[in-house]
Design an enzyme around this catalytic site. Structure first.
Site, PDB file in Angstrom:
ATOM      1  N   GLU A  58       0.839  -1.406  -0.104  1.00 52.95           N
ATOM      2  CA  GLU A  58       0.102  -0.081   0.169  1.00 52.95           C
ATOM      3  C   GLU A  58       0.767   1.118   0.164  1.00 52.95           C
ATOM      4  O   GLU A  58       0.602   2.375  -0.687  1.00 52.95           O
ATOM      5  CB  GLU A  58      -0.863   0.009   1.159  1.00 52.95           C
ATOM      6  CG  GLU A  58      -1.895  -1.279   1.493  1.00 52.95           C
ATOM      7  CD  GLU A  58      -1.548  -2.088   2.222  1.00 52.95           C
ATOM      8  OE1 GLU A  58      -0.039  -2.625   2.046  1.00 52.95           O
ATOM      9  OE2 GLU A  58      -1.949  -2.825   3.499  1.00 52.95           O
ATOM     10  N   CYS A  89       0.037   1.677   7.286  1.00 52.74           N
ATOM     11  CA  CYS A  89      -0.684   2.051   5.773  1.00 52.74           C
ATOM     12  C   CYS A  89      -2.027   2.650   5.783  1.00 52.74           C
ATOM     13  O   CYS A  89      -2.296   3.550   5.163  1.00 52.74           O
ATOM     14  CB  CYS A  89      -1.050   0.555   5.111  1.00 52.74           C
ATOM     15  SG  CYS A  89       0.689  -0.321   4.706  1.00 52.74           S
TER      16      CYS A  89
END
Lengths: 147, 147
Positions: A58, A89
């Site tokens: 991510e 993330c």
């Protein structure tokens, strides 16, 4: 293409990224960032290859997408990721003001929802359970191989 | 050198990094990673320069330190940062299993302690309030300049 197929199609692309991680002996998680039906960035976990605990799929996908747009905000974008994001993330998605997060399978150990749902930006929509079985299976077989 | 001076010395190095960010018109936050009394990495916020919402001082300092050691774990290290880390950076410290975090001034808006203290690794020691006034002053003057 109806909405369900649309969502599955992009999660399938994230799964392809997860498979690339698997082939490199990395924890198999993949992500794509989509805007107006186009994939803007794609990435897979590279923490071992890069010796970098921040190199989650991510994070790389967000960095690449911001770079592509020349702006820090991804409020018009959807991020598809095979596994529920961790607090790091989810915290990056907050700063990017991500429009929508779609994840495949939950992470009951270190998913952001286990720690705090306040980590994400309040405007970020969330959908989950897309291709959950496939997203989970690749992780399970990775850790079975490790044992 | 006594412990207090030791801690202030490294926070002063983090402040020097914050000043570099200030000079680039970036939110002035700086960080250094220290191991056995040596600075392993140093970084300042570069989110605007790199068009990357993940380019916080702490993230870059962690990536660089992991690279230096050739390993993902910083359990023998102390990270000094001028401002309380956000959830993203605290989440990165979790993955690095950071030994100790020392920060200058709290961030009452987006500091990790406001969101959840469970974001950090349970083994990470925390100390704060070091050169707090200087760490806070550089931020305040940055935003005053912006108005």
């Amino acid at each position: 293409m109806n909405r369900e197929n649309y969502t599955k199609r992009f999660m399938f692309e994230a799964l392809k990224e997860a498979q690339k991680a698997f082939d490199k002996d990395e924890v198999p998680i993949g992500a794509v960032v989509v805007c107006n039906g186009q994939i803007i960035s794609r990435a897979h976990n590279l923490t071992e290859t890069l010796t970098d605990p921040t190199a989650h799929a991510e994070m790389q996908a967000i960095t690449a997408a911001s770079n592509y747009f020349g702006g820090k905000y991804l409020n018009q974008c959807t991020l598809f990721v095979t596994v529920e994001p961790c607090p790091m993330c989810a915290g990056a998605m907050y700063w990017a003001q991500l429009g929508k997060l779609v994840y495949g399978t939950p992470d009951p150990k270190r998913g952001f929802t286990v720690v705090s749902t306040k980590i994400l930006h309040p405007k970020t929509e969330v959908e989950n359970g897309i291709l959950a079985e496939d997203c989970s299976k690749i992780i399970t077989s990775f850790f079975q191989k490790k044992r």
